[in-house]
Design an enzyme around this catalytic site. Structure first.
Site, PDB file in Angstrom:
ATOM      1  N   THR A   1      14.315   4.282  10.937  1.00 31.07           N
ATOM      2  CA  THR A   1      15.169   3.147  11.309  1.00 31.07           C
ATOM      3  C   THR A   1      14.736   1.895  10.558  1.00 31.07           C
ATOM      4  OG1 THR A   1      15.505   4.121  13.475  1.00 31.07           O
ATOM      5  CG2 THR A   1      15.981   1.760  13.274  1.00 31.07           C
TER       6      THR A   1
ATOM      7  N   HIS B   1       4.508 -10.262   2.825  1.00 30.93           N
ATOM      8  CA  HIS B   1       3.563 -11.204   3.447  1.00 30.93           C
ATOM      9  C   HIS B   1       2.705 -11.961   2.442  1.00 30.93           C
ATOM     10  CE1 HIS B   1      -0.415  -8.966   3.430  1.00 30.93           C
ATOM     11  NE2 HIS B   1       0.386  -7.945   3.184  1.00 30.93           N
TER      12      HIS B   1
ATOM     13  N   ASN C   1      -5.526  -9.591  -7.845  1.00 37.20           N
ATOM     14  CA  ASN C   1      -5.674 -10.317  -6.576  1.00 37.20           C
ATOM     15  C   ASN C   1      -7.002 -11.067  -6.465  1.00 37.20           C
ATOM     16  OD1 ASN C   1      -6.310  -7.452  -6.535  1.00 37.20           O
ATOM     17  ND2 ASN C   1      -7.008  -7.750  -4.453  1.00 37.20           N
TER      18      ASN C   1
ATOM     19  N   CYS D   1      -9.702  -6.026   1.806  1.00 33.80           N
ATOM     20  CA  CYS D   1      -9.758  -4.574   1.941  1.00 33.80           C
ATOM     21  C   CYS D   1     -11.165  -4.071   1.668  1.00 33.80           C
ATOM     22  CB  CYS D   1      -8.809  -3.923   0.947  1.00 33.80           C
ATOM     23  SG  CYS D   1      -7.282  -4.804   0.811  1.00 33.80           S
TER      24      CYS D   1
ATOM     25  N   THR E   1       0.844  -1.199   0.000  1.00 27.45           N
ATOM     26  CA  THR E   1       0.000   0.000   0.000  1.00 27.45           C
ATOM     27  C   THR E   1       0.880   1.250   0.000  1.00 27.45           C
ATOM     28  OG1 THR E   1      -1.793  -1.167   1.111  1.00 27.45           O
ATOM     29  CG2 THR E   1      -1.773   1.236   1.326  1.00 27.45           C
TER      30      THR E   1
ATOM     31  N   GLN F   1       0.878  -9.837  -6.460  1.00 24.03           N
ATOM     32  CA  GLN F   1       0.329 -11.186  -6.654  1.00 24.03           C
ATOM     33  C   GLN F   1       1.097 -11.976  -7.712  1.00 24.03           C
ATOM     34  OE1 GLN F   1      -1.911 -12.427  -4.645  1.00 24.03           O
ATOM     35  NE2 GLN F   1      -2.730 -10.577  -3.669  1.00 24.03           N
TER      36      GLN F   1
END
Ligand code: 7TS
Length: 396
Positions: A239, A203, A153, A326, A72, A181
């Protein structure tokens, strides 16, 4: 038996990925930018992980891969950067996306529209695919960017990004593809076609959540949105997510190793499962198999609300989806089904089964049995099924 068939939403972290990440929480927890030994323990693992990510997409050293927090972010970044570099400065005024992009593209584009950017939302054809010729038809000399996903997707439909990339190169338009995807499902080689920016998310290929990346070809522009320190070459300060990056690197390596398996064994499992599902009367699949990633089925059961089917599946510990997580909270019809112009009653009946390399035949056999029972039960109490058009035995 618990069955997870929502791998296009997210995947289980591969145990090897988890093992590789673990030391970076309680042992090697240094900030890579500090100047002591705790920091330096992270340097080689980070370098190795970045090399694996570059290798996974065949990115040459001179190009950039910038780590982000998710796809995203990568998608928003490209569009907003184009706005800042090209649109607001008056160099160009237009971007092109498809109407079936992930919400992180569509919502970002809508936002830019409010700020004065012209946006074209390209249609898909009856197979759920954006045709390259359509892209050509809409490019103008004011188009700054074309952003078309590599694989959808919802359906798994693979879009002709090579041809689209060629058209963009010919017309002098930047090309971004959301490859979320595609990675781990089909070969991804940024040197094999013209692509300027490419989005990834760990992920979706058995890496951790909270880490994604944006590939950018050498010489292309990208406005830093997070100003601060010099991390990621100053493109994205903050970081570094050391464990996440190490995990993404390992996940990419594993995904490349498992690609043949995904494209043969998982495809075979998917095809057998789909054959059986299609034997159920009044079922429909939009995109032909050979034009899809090997793990995805979007199937409609006439007369059955997708949410009702999900409920029955969930009661039997089977996790599937009515489409993108979503959008699935608001009981809207599936966006791809709408985009192909499916009848309203069918657009609400789509269920997405997305497999992974961990999916087994036993799990699919069990799912099939539960689906068959659910179809019988739900059609038995469905008022819309009784009114289905010709070719179907009315239950009235
Ligand atoms: N792009 C595509 C093509 C996606 O499928 C998703 C997530 C994203 C971007 C966003 O990824 P993230 O890293 O920001 O989480 N897609 C889905 C889905 O299909 N169901 O749930 C999430």
């Amino acid at each position: 038996m618990k069955v997870y068939l929502d791998n296009n939403a997210t995947t289980i972290v591969d145990p090897y990925v988890f093992d590789e990440m673990e030391p970076f929480f309680v042992q090697k927890y240094g900030n890579p930018n500090s100047l002591h030994y705790v920091a330096s323990e992270t340097h080689v693992p980070l370098k190795n992980a970045m090399e694996k990510i570059y290798a996974g997409i065949h990115a040459p050293k001179e190009d950039s891969v910038v780590i982000t927090s998710c796809a995203t972010e990568s998608n928003n970044w490209v569009l907003k950067s184009i706005y800042l570099e090209y649109i607001i400065t008056g160099r160009k005024n237009h971007i092109i996306i498809s109407e079936v992009e992930h919400p992180s593209i569509i919502s970002a584009a809508r936002h830019l529209e409010k700020l004065g950017c012209k946006v074209t939302y390209l249609p898909i054809n009856h197979e759920g695919i954006v045709e390259a010729q359509t892209v050509r038809d809409y490019i103008t000399d004011k188009t700054a960017l074309v952003s078309i996903m590599w694989a959808n997707n919802e359906t798994g439909a693979i879009f002709p990004v090579q041809e689209i990339g060629d058209i963009c190169a010919e017309k002098g338009v930047l090309f971004h593809t959301d490859a979320v995807q595609a990675i781990g499902k089909i070969p991804v080689d940024v040197q094999s076609f013209n692509v300027d920016y490419l989005t990834m998310s760990a992920h979706k290929f058995h890496g951790p959540k909270g880490v994604g990346a944006l590939y950018m070809k050498k010489g292309k522009e990208l406005t830093p949105l997070l100003h601060g320190g010099s991390q990621m070459g100053g493109y994205r300060s903050g970081t570094l997510n050391v464990a996440g990056i190490v995990g993404m690197g390992k996940a990419m390596e594993q995904a490349v190793d498992a690609l043949d398996f995904e494209m043969s064994e998982i495809r075979e499992l998917r095809d057998e499962f789909e054959d059986e599902l299609l034997k159920i009367e009044d079922t429909f699949v939009v995109t032909p198999r050979e034009k899809r990633t090997s793990n995805t089925i979007l199937i409609s059961f006439r007369g059955i609300e997708g949410e009702s089917m999900l409920w029955d599946l969930n009661r039997s510990a089977i996790a599937a989806s009515t489409g993108s997580a979503c959008a699935s909270e608001d009981l809207e019809s599936n966006p791809v089904m709408e985009a192909i112009g499916a009848e309203a009653d069918l657009a609400h009946t789509a269920i997405r089964f997305s497999l992974s390399r961990y999916t087994t035949k036993e799990e699919l056999d069990f799912t099939l049995a539960v689906v068959k029972e659910a179809v019988e039960r739900l059609r038995g109490i469905s008022s819309s099924y009784a009114y289905a058009p010709e070719g179907h035995d009315s239950q009235l």
